[in-house]
Motif scaffolding. Structure first.
Motif, PDB file in Angstrom:
ATOM      1  N   ILE A 128     -15.282  63.616  -1.066  1.00 45.74           N
ATOM      2  CA  ILE A 128     -16.233  63.592  -2.236  1.00 45.74           C
ATOM      3  C   ILE A 128     -16.515  65.081  -2.532  1.00 45.74           C
ATOM      4  O   ILE A 128     -17.043  65.298  -3.578  1.00 45.74           O
ATOM      5  CB  ILE A 128     -17.534  62.732  -1.486  1.00 45.74           C
ATOM      6  CG1 ILE A 128     -18.330  62.350  -2.961  1.00 45.74           C
ATOM      7  CG2 ILE A 128     -18.122  63.335  -0.414  1.00 45.74           C
ATOM      8  CD1 ILE A 128     -19.448  61.347  -2.508  1.00 45.74           C
ATOM      9  N   TYR A 163      -5.274  61.705  -2.151  1.00 44.12           N
ATOM     10  CA  TYR A 163      -6.527  61.435  -1.461  1.00 44.12           C
ATOM     11  C   TYR A 163      -7.703  62.913  -1.693  1.00 44.12           C
ATOM     12  O   TYR A 163      -7.042  63.970  -1.503  1.00 44.12           O
ATOM     13  CB  TYR A 163      -6.324  61.506  -0.052  1.00 44.12           C
ATOM     14  CG  TYR A 163      -5.657  60.290   0.501  1.00 44.12           C
ATOM     15  CD1 TYR A 163      -5.898  59.113   0.155  1.00 44.12           C
ATOM     16  CD2 TYR A 163      -4.171  60.440   0.837  1.00 44.12           C
ATOM     17  CE1 TYR A 163      -5.374  57.921   0.505  1.00 44.12           C
ATOM     18  CE2 TYR A 163      -3.458  59.514   1.239  1.00 44.12           C
ATOM     19  CZ  TYR A 163      -3.839  58.029   1.096  1.00 44.12           C
ATOM     20  OH  TYR A 163      -3.336  57.033   1.211  1.00 44.12           O
ATOM     21  N   THR A 221     -12.503  53.679  -3.223  1.00 39.85           N
ATOM     22  CA  THR A 221     -13.328  54.342  -2.013  1.00 39.85           C
ATOM     23  C   THR A 221     -12.632  53.711  -0.980  1.00 39.85           C
ATOM     24  O   THR A 221     -12.218  52.841  -0.757  1.00 39.85           O
ATOM     25  CB  THR A 221     -14.615  53.937  -2.020  1.00 39.85           C
ATOM     26  OG1 THR A 221     -15.338  54.296  -3.082  1.00 39.85           O
ATOM     27  CG2 THR A 221     -15.430  54.438  -0.853  1.00 39.85           C
ATOM     28  N   VAL A 226     -10.641  55.624  -9.463  1.00 44.49           N
ATOM     29  CA  VAL A 226     -11.065  55.981  -7.857  1.00 44.49           C
ATOM     30  C   VAL A 226     -11.280  54.881  -7.133  1.00 44.49           C
ATOM     31  O   VAL A 226     -12.169  53.918  -7.555  1.00 44.49           O
ATOM     32  CB  VAL A 226     -12.455  56.863  -8.088  1.00 44.49           C
ATOM     33  CG1 VAL A 226     -12.674  57.319  -6.735  1.00 44.49           C
ATOM     34  CG2 VAL A 226     -12.304  57.959  -9.101  1.00 44.49           C
ATOM     35  N   ALA A 246     -16.087  56.776  -9.464  1.00 40.57           N
ATOM     36  CA  ALA A 246     -16.471  56.260  -7.961  1.00 40.57           C
ATOM     37  C   ALA A 246     -17.445  55.334  -7.974  1.00 40.57           C
ATOM     38  O   ALA A 246     -17.666  54.541  -6.917  1.00 40.57           O
ATOM     39  CB  ALA A 246     -16.368  57.220  -7.028  1.00 40.57           C
ATOM     40  N   ILE A 248      -8.232  50.623   1.607  1.00 42.74           N
ATOM     41  CA  ILE A 248      -9.313  50.301   0.779  1.00 42.74           C
ATOM     42  C   ILE A 248      -9.615  48.818   1.000  1.00 42.74           C
ATOM     43  O   ILE A 248      -8.992  47.823   1.444  1.00 42.74           O
ATOM     44  CB  ILE A 248      -9.092  50.414  -0.642  1.00 42.74           C
ATOM     45  CG1 ILE A 248      -7.906  49.665  -1.304  1.00 42.74           C
ATOM     46  CG2 ILE A 248      -9.024  51.772  -0.821  1.00 42.74           C
ATOM     47  CD1 ILE A 248      -7.554  49.683  -2.581  1.00 42.74           C
ATOM     48  N   TRP A 296     -14.225  59.728   1.801  1.00 38.19           N
ATOM     49  CA  TRP A 296     -12.821  59.929   1.344  1.00 38.19           C
ATOM     50  C   TRP A 296     -12.525  58.808   0.273  1.00 38.19           C
ATOM     51  O   TRP A 296     -12.950  57.938   0.255  1.00 38.19           O
ATOM     52  CB  TRP A 296     -11.775  59.845   2.302  1.00 38.19           C
ATOM     53  CG  TRP A 296     -11.728  61.173   3.178  1.00 38.19           C
ATOM     54  CD1 TRP A 296     -12.442  61.542   4.304  1.00 38.19           C
ATOM     55  CD2 TRP A 296     -11.206  62.360   2.878  1.00 38.19           C
ATOM     56  NE1 TRP A 296     -12.361  62.709   4.703  1.00 38.19           N
ATOM     57  CE2 TRP A 296     -11.509  63.302   3.834  1.00 38.19           C
ATOM     58  CE3 TRP A 296     -10.053  62.692   1.903  1.00 38.19           C
ATOM     59  CZ2 TRP A 296     -10.885  64.541   4.052  1.00 38.19           C
ATOM     60  CZ3 TRP A 296      -9.692  64.090   1.842  1.00 38.19           C
ATOM     61  CH2 TRP A 296      -9.831  65.114   2.880  1.00 38.19           C
ATOM     62  N   HIS A 297     -11.766  59.462  -0.933  1.00 39.20           N
ATOM     63  CA  HIS A 297     -11.259  58.338  -1.821  1.00 39.20           C
ATOM     64  C   HIS A 297      -9.843  58.621  -2.155  1.00 39.20           C
ATOM     65  O   HIS A 297      -9.426  59.788  -1.872  1.00 39.20           O
ATOM     66  CB  HIS A 297     -12.181  58.872  -3.176  1.00 39.20           C
ATOM     67  CG  HIS A 297     -13.526  58.456  -2.953  1.00 39.20           C
ATOM     68  ND1 HIS A 297     -14.371  59.354  -2.329  1.00 39.20           N
ATOM     69  CD2 HIS A 297     -14.432  57.637  -3.241  1.00 39.20           C
ATOM     70  CE1 HIS A 297     -15.754  59.264  -2.101  1.00 39.20           C
ATOM     71  NE2 HIS A 297     -15.814  58.032  -2.924  1.00 39.20           N
TER      72      HIS A 297
END
Length: 98
Positions: free
Chosen positions: A78, A75, A27, A25, A89, A44, A11-12
């Protein structure tokens, strides 16, 4: 405080630069359920402290988890990211190799 923390594999948090519109972005390391149970937020990695040049051991850098920046974004897993978002990213060292 958080009531519960869970891994956020894949998820990012995705936003866009205001001027250029290029993706920014972050992570996610984890999901956190806030203490009152009203929301789940992404966390994060960050580094806190005075940095390695400080003499006092109390000022050495320490890793921690923080909420995503207070900017407009969403959110994304990927699997749902665009090519540009995936490129943003990547760590900067990997982006320079391609």
């Amino acid at each position: 405080m958080y009531k519960q923390i869970s891994p956020a594999d894949g998820w990012h948090f995705v936003s866009n630069e205001e001027v250029t519109g290029k993706p920014i972005v972050f992570t996610l390391a984890a999901w956190a359920l806030v203490e009152d149970g009203s929301a789940v937020i992404g966390l994060i990695g960050d580094v806190a402290g005075g940095g390695p040049d400080r003499e006092s051991s109390s000022h050495k850098m320490m890793a921690r988890l923080v909420s995503v920046p207070p900017i407009k974004g969403e959110y994304k897993h990927i699997t749902g990211m665009t090519v540009a978002e995936l490129a943003a990213a990547k760590p900067s060292s990997e982006r320079n190799l391609t």
